[in-house]
Design a protein around this motif. Structure first.
Motif, short mmCIF file in Angstrom:
data_model
loop_
_atom_site.label_atom_id
_atom_site.label_comp_id
_atom_site.label_asym_id
_atom_site.label_seq_id
_atom_site.Cartn_x
_atom_site.Cartn_y
_atom_site.Cartn_z
N PHE A 117 0.84 -1.19 0.00
CA PHE A 117 0.00 0.00 0.00
C PHE A 117 0.88 1.24 0.00
O PHE A 117 1.99 1.24 0.57
CB PHE A 117 -0.90 0.03 1.24
N GLN A 118 0.40 2.29 -0.63
CA GLN A 118 1.11 3.56 -0.58
C GLN A 118 0.12 4.70 -0.67
O GLN A 118 -1.01 4.53 -1.16
CB GLN A 118 2.14 3.68 -1.71
N VAL A 119 0.54 5.85 -0.16
CA VAL A 119 -0.26 7.06 -0.31
C VAL A 119 0.60 8.10 -1.02
O VAL A 119 1.83 8.06 -0.94
CB VAL A 119 -0.77 7.61 1.04
N ILE A 120 -0.08 8.98 -1.71
CA ILE A 120 0.61 10.06 -2.40
C ILE A 120 0.04 11.37 -1.89
O ILE A 120 -1.16 11.63 -2.01
CB ILE A 120 0.45 9.96 -3.92
N SER A 121 0.90 12.17 -1.30
CA SER A 121 0.50 13.44 -0.72
C SER A 121 1.41 14.55 -1.23
O SER A 121 2.63 14.50 -1.02
CB SER A 121 0.56 13.36 0.81
N ALA A 122 0.82 15.52 -1.91
CA ALA A 122 1.59 16.65 -2.45
C ALA A 122 2.76 16.17 -3.30
O ALA A 122 3.86 16.71 -3.24
CB ALA A 122 2.08 17.55 -1.32
N GLY A 123 2.51 15.13 -4.11
CA GLY A 123 3.53 14.62 -4.99
C GLY A 123 4.52 13.69 -4.35
O GLY A 123 5.40 13.14 -5.03
N LYS A 124 4.40 13.46 -3.06
CA LYS A 124 5.35 12.61 -2.33
C LYS A 124 4.73 11.24 -2.08
O LYS A 124 3.62 11.13 -1.59
CB LYS A 124 5.73 13.25 -0.99
N ILE A 125 5.47 10.18 -2.45
CA ILE A 125 4.99 8.82 -2.27
C ILE A 125 5.46 8.29 -0.92
O ILE A 125 6.65 8.35 -0.60
CB ILE A 125 5.50 7.90 -3.39
N LEU A 126 4.51 7.79 -0.13
CA LEU A 126 4.82 7.28 1.20
C LEU A 126 4.35 5.83 1.32
O LEU A 126 3.21 5.51 0.94
CB LEU A 126 4.12 8.12 2.28
N ASN A 127 5.21 4.96 1.82
CA ASN A 127 4.80 3.59 2.10
C ASN A 127 3.78 3.58 3.23
O ASN A 127 3.88 4.37 4.18
CB ASN A 127 6.01 2.74 2.48
N ALA A 128 2.81 2.69 3.12
CA ALA A 128 1.72 2.67 4.10
C ALA A 128 1.42 1.25 4.55
O ALA A 128 1.79 0.28 3.89
CB ALA A 128 0.47 3.31 3.49
N LYS A 129 0.73 1.15 5.67
CA LYS A 129 0.26 -0.14 6.15
C LYS A 129 -1.15 0.03 6.71
O LYS A 129 -1.54 1.11 7.14
CB LYS A 129 1.19 -0.71 7.23
#
Length: 249
Positions: A117-129
């Motif tokens: 899973f990942q989220v994208i916030s303001a162009g930044k990709i963040l790994n998620a759980k």
């Protein structure tokens, strides 16, 4: 300038976009181009609100009504993506609930069969759980390792019958997260049960979108059942977060 003249100018200015949407969107849908079929508009100017109605792009003459709301909510709604076998299987929106990275979305945007899973916030990709899910209510809480995130303001008050609300989402277009909006009409209000319904067309790209008022406060999250819109209400979101935070970890 009279209202009729203003509307005429807006219609003329939007005609090119309308024609493009009518002929281009069906093609994009056929090739399943993620986000293109549901992308309503980029907010280069917060005074302009663009919405999708039956795959036609039109300008909504409520820019002043929702302009400040868009500016308030735009950074607190993010893209949520789920992958399986290295392939993207679901993409939708989520709302940031805490500054340290708790995000609320629908369970089908982050399904249990996904491995990454990942989220994208303001162009930044963040790994998620996924830290919480309730399939019966179709809700989930996603966590990312990030501090200082902008959180949404929840509002559990009922809107008025006939009031216009905004469905605000984030979609991926050409690898970039873009804001998209559509106007939803409050079609039913039940004061006894403290619930309301909206009139809104089905769109598989809009799961997890924030349903906001003209103050930019979140009244709920958009979900669909049998392709009919339902609202996961702000009180449910708040109660779910409180319950999760109260559990020892």
């Amino acid at each position: 300038m009279t209202f009729r003249k203003l509307v005429a100018i807006l219609i003329i200015g939007a005609l090119g976009g309308v024609m493009a949407a009518v002929f281009a969107l069906p093609i994009l849908v056929k090739v399943n181009f993620l986000g293109a079929a549901a992308t309503i508009g980029k907010f280069l100017e917060p005074q302009t609100i663009v919405t999708r109605v039956e795959e036609k792009t039109v300008i909504v003459p409520e820019a002043n009504y929702f302009g400040q709301a868009i500016g308030k909510i735009k950074d607190s709604v993010i893209v949520v993506q789920s992958f399986s076998g290295g392939k993207l299987i679901r993409s939708g929106s989520g709302i940031i609930l805490t500054q340290d990275g708790l995000i609320f979305t629908t369970n089908n945007v982050a399904p249990p069969e996904a491995q990454v899973f990942q989220v994208i916030s303001a162009g930044k990709i963040l790994n998620a759980k996924i830290v919480f899910r309730d399939p019966a209510k179709n809700i989930a809480i996603v966590s990312v390792s990030q501090d200082g995130l902008p959180v949404v303001a929840l509002n559990s008050e009922l809107p008025k019958l006939g009031q216009n609300l905004l469905v605000f989402s984030k979609l991926i277009e050409f690898g970039k997260d873009n804001a998209a909006v559509a106007v939803a009409l409050v079609s039913q209000v039940d004061d006894n049960k403290n619930v309301f319904k909206i009139s809104f067309p089905y769109d598989p790209y809009l799961y997890g979108s924030a349903v906001i008022d003209n103050k930019g406060e979140v009244l709920g999250m958009l979900d669909f059942r049998n392709q009919k819109p339902i609202i996961i209400f702000a009180q449910t979101i708040s109660d779910t977060l409180s319950s999760y935070l109260a559990k020892p970890r």
